[in-house]
Design an enzyme around this catalytic site. Structure first.
Site, PDB file in Angstrom:
ATOM      1  N   HIS A   1       0.801  -1.228   0.000  1.00  0.00           N
ATOM      2  CA  HIS A   1       0.000   0.000   0.000  1.00  0.00           C
ATOM      3  C   HIS A   1       0.830   1.274   0.000  1.00  0.00           C
ATOM      4  O   HIS A   1       0.273   2.363  -0.058  1.00  0.00           O
ATOM      5  CB  HIS A   1      -0.906   0.023   1.228  1.00  0.00           C
ATOM      6  CG  HIS A   1      -0.151   0.242   2.509  1.00  0.00           C
ATOM      7  ND1 HIS A   1       0.572  -0.738   3.115  1.00  0.00           N
ATOM      8  CD2 HIS A   1       0.009   1.346   3.266  1.00  0.00           C
ATOM      9  CE1 HIS A   1       1.139  -0.260   4.216  1.00  0.00           C
ATOM     10  NE2 HIS A   1       0.820   1.004   4.326  1.00  0.00           N
TER      11      HIS A   1
HETATM   12  C1  UD1 Z   1      -1.928   5.002   6.427  1.00  0.00           C
HETATM   13  C2  UD1 Z   1      -0.617   5.406   7.120  1.00  0.00           C
HETATM   14  C3  UD1 Z   1       0.433   4.323   6.879  1.00  0.00           C
HETATM   15  C4  UD1 Z   1      -0.084   2.969   7.302  1.00  0.00           C
HETATM   16  C5  UD1 Z   1      -1.386   2.684   6.556  1.00  0.00           C
HETATM   17  C6  UD1 Z   1      -1.961   1.348   6.909  1.00  0.00           C
HETATM   18  C7  UD1 Z   1      -0.047   7.807   7.246  1.00  0.00           C
HETATM   19  C8  UD1 Z   1       0.781   8.862   6.650  1.00  0.00           C
HETATM   20  N1  UD1 Z   1      -0.086   6.653   6.538  1.00  0.00           N
HETATM   21  O1  UD1 Z   1      -1.697   4.950   5.034  1.00  0.00           O
HETATM   22  O2  UD1 Z   1       1.581   4.634   7.628  1.00  0.00           O
HETATM   23  O3  UD1 Z   1       0.891   1.987   6.991  1.00  0.00           O
HETATM   24  O4  UD1 Z   1      -2.320   3.724   6.902  1.00  0.00           O
HETATM   25  O5  UD1 Z   1      -3.112   1.077   6.144  1.00  0.00           O
HETATM   26  O6  UD1 Z   1      -0.641   8.001   8.285  1.00  0.00           O
HETATM   27  N2  UD1 Z   1      -9.335   4.661   2.617  1.00  0.00           N
HETATM   28  C9  UD1 Z   1     -10.527   3.979   2.612  1.00  0.00           C
HETATM   29  N3  UD1 Z   1     -11.044   3.612   3.822  1.00  0.00           N
HETATM   30  C10 UD1 Z   1     -10.453   3.893   5.000  1.00  0.00           C
HETATM   31  C11 UD1 Z   1      -9.242   4.605   4.986  1.00  0.00           C
HETATM   32  C12 UD1 Z   1      -8.693   4.971   3.780  1.00  0.00           C
HETATM   33  O7  UD1 Z   1     -11.080   3.689   1.588  1.00  0.00           O
HETATM   34  O8  UD1 Z   1     -11.003   3.517   6.055  1.00  0.00           O
HETATM   35  C13 UD1 Z   1      -8.747   5.049   1.312  1.00  0.00           C
HETATM   36  C14 UD1 Z   1      -8.973   6.507   1.018  1.00  0.00           C
HETATM   37  O9  UD1 Z   1      -9.328   6.605  -0.304  1.00  0.00           O
HETATM   38  C15 UD1 Z   1      -7.612   7.131   1.220  1.00  0.00           C
HETATM   39  C16 UD1 Z   1      -6.644   5.980   0.961  1.00  0.00           C
HETATM   40  O10 UD1 Z   1      -7.348   4.794   1.342  1.00  0.00           O
HETATM   41  O11 UD1 Z   1      -7.409   8.207   0.377  1.00  0.00           O
HETATM   42  C17 UD1 Z   1      -5.395   6.077   1.765  1.00  0.00           C
HETATM   43  O12 UD1 Z   1      -5.697   6.228   3.160  1.00  0.00           O
HETATM   44  P1  UD1 Z   1      -4.759   7.130   4.100  1.00  0.00           P
HETATM   45  O13 UD1 Z   1      -5.271   7.094   5.502  1.00  0.00           O
HETATM   46  O14 UD1 Z   1      -4.547   8.446   3.456  1.00  0.00           O
HETATM   47  O15 UD1 Z   1      -3.361   6.438   4.048  1.00  0.00           O
HETATM   48  P2  UD1 Z   1      -2.908   4.921   3.993  1.00  0.00           P
HETATM   49  O16 UD1 Z   1      -2.336   4.672   2.645  1.00  0.00           O
HETATM   50  O17 UD1 Z   1      -3.990   3.996   4.476  1.00  0.00           O
END
Ligand code: UD1
Length: 368
Positions: free
Chosen positions: A209
């Site tokens: 991811h």
């Molecule tokens: C975040 C953490 C990362 C961790 C990862 C585990 C930071 C900078 N990054 O990254 O360190 O390893 O979580 O998963 O804090 N989304 C959903 N549902 C959710 C949450 C997110 O669909 O419940 C989607 C959204 O479209 C979002 C994307 O996933 O834009 C990324 O989520 P985000 O929280 O920005 O970062 P992660 O890549 O999950």
């Protein structure tokens, strides 16, 4: 003492579970859970609270997704209100996600003590948002709870007082050992992935991811090309993170039919799969450590790691995110087992203090 225990994104939930559990033996301690809502989907959040025996959070901040600035700012504004209302003596943050950074800044500015669990890890790679989060959080924390010796060395080199640095082991491994033991006596036949595992007893397990791996089409295509090659020999079980799913679709990248794409998995189903895999391919920080703890071979799709103990004493190998490195490591790994007759070798965890008791040690320090 009143402590706020903060969690925001998936890997945080595994880390707060044993800390919350260990807090329950102290009558004089009130430990409240604050969920920032950085992860919010059922599959990314609630399923972990269910699997890990966590109660409903005392505060849910609904921060949600967005740019780093938006997400961090939303957590800060909402968490400040919680701190002003609850007046805690201590804020405990874990790991390196945006919520960790946001809540440590808020607490410190309100003159509340901050304890950072999993402090001191450094990849020395400032292109990783997590590295910035780790550095800023450590710059202002009062207590540093460290998982491996490299973390303590980094903190001392950065000028932290030795008396505030505590090498206690790893709460994520506390959680893993607790859950692995429970899984042994659980009926796993109801897991949605049980049939898949029965059908394919020899398989690889994959998670990915990181923006550095999935946000660039060429890099992602290169990695998937390797997966498609590996999938000619073995099935790959691949729970796909929402970020990765979005990118695979956007770049129209095709995966082999022998790559079994799953939605994000809860903790128990994920453990049920990866603990018996021939090997794990990942770019996760936590899985590098968890595979080391259970002796499962792990190929990490990164150029660096902030968790060097997993390479020195564990099962982790850094393979980078370019096809040559990935395929070379796969060929090496394959030499240890003939195709079609995989020998799964498991070694005992040799990392000091990864024994399931880190959370107990942390509360002993905090409560004196
Ligand atoms: C975040 C953490 C990362 C961790 C990862 C585990 C930071 C900078 N990054 O990254 O360190 O390893 O979580 O998963 O804090 N989304 C959903 N549902 C959710 C949450 C997110 O669909 O419940 C989607 C959204 O479209 C979002 C994307 O996933 O834009 C990324 O989520 P985000 O929280 O920005 O970062 P992660 O890549 O999950």
């Amino acid at each position: 003492m009143k402590a706020l225990l903060v969690a925001g994104a998936r890997p945080n939930f595994m880390k707060i579970a044993p800390v919350y559990r260990a807090a329950q033996v102290y009558d004089s301690l009130e430990c409240l859970i604050v969920h920032t809502g950085q992860h919010y989907d059922y599959a990314m959040s609630q399923t972990f609270f269910d699997d890990l025996e966590l109660p409903e959070p005392d505060h849910f901040l609904e921060a949600g997704s967005g740019s780093h600035a938006e997400q961090t700012a939303r957590v800060m504004v909402a968490f400040e209100e919680v701190c002003l209302a609850e007046k805690p003596d201590l804020v405990i943050v874990v790991g390196d996600v945006n919520s960790t950074l946001a809540c440590s800044i808020v607490a410190k500015k309100l003159l509340i003590k901050v304890a950072h669990i999993e402090a001191g890890l450094r990849s020395f790679d400032l292109t990783m948002p997590e590295e910035i989060n780790r550095m800023v959080t450590d710059a202002i924390s009062d207590y540093f709870f460290v998982t491996e010796a490299s973390g303590a060395a980094n903190l001392l080199r950065e000028g932290k007082p030795g008396a505030a640095v505590f090498l206690v082991g790893h709460v994520m491994i506390d959680n893993l050992l607790h859950q692995a033991e429970k899984l042994k006596s659980s009926d796993t036949s109801a897991f949605a992935v049980a049939a898949l595992k029965r059908l394919h007893p020899d398989y690889f397990f994959m998670t990915m991811h990181r923006p550095a791996n999935v946000d660039d089409p060429e890099t992602l295509q290169g990695i998937v090309g390797c997966l498609n090659e590996i999938a000619k020999d073995y099935p790959i079980f691949f729970p796909v993170h929402p970020r990765t799913a979005k990118m695979l679709e956007q770049f129209a990248i095709e995966l082999s039919d022998n790559i079994h794409c799953l939605g994000p998995l809860g903790f128990r189903e994920s453990l049920y799969l990866w603990q018996d895999a021939i090997a794990v391919l990942t770019d996760s920080g936590g899985l590098q450590e968890e595979t080391t703890a259970l002796g499962v071979p792990c190929l990490t799709l990164r150029e660096n790691t902030e968790r060097p103990i997993t390479i020195e004493l564990g099962t982790n190998i850094l393979v980078g995110n370019q096809p040559e490195g990935i395929m070379k490591a796969y060929e090496e790994l394959r030499k240890s087992f003939p195709v079609g007759d995989a020998v799964v070798k498991r070694s005992v965890c040799r990392v000091p203090q990864w024994d399931g008791r880190a959370a107990e040690r942390i509360w002993k320090v905090l409560l004196g």
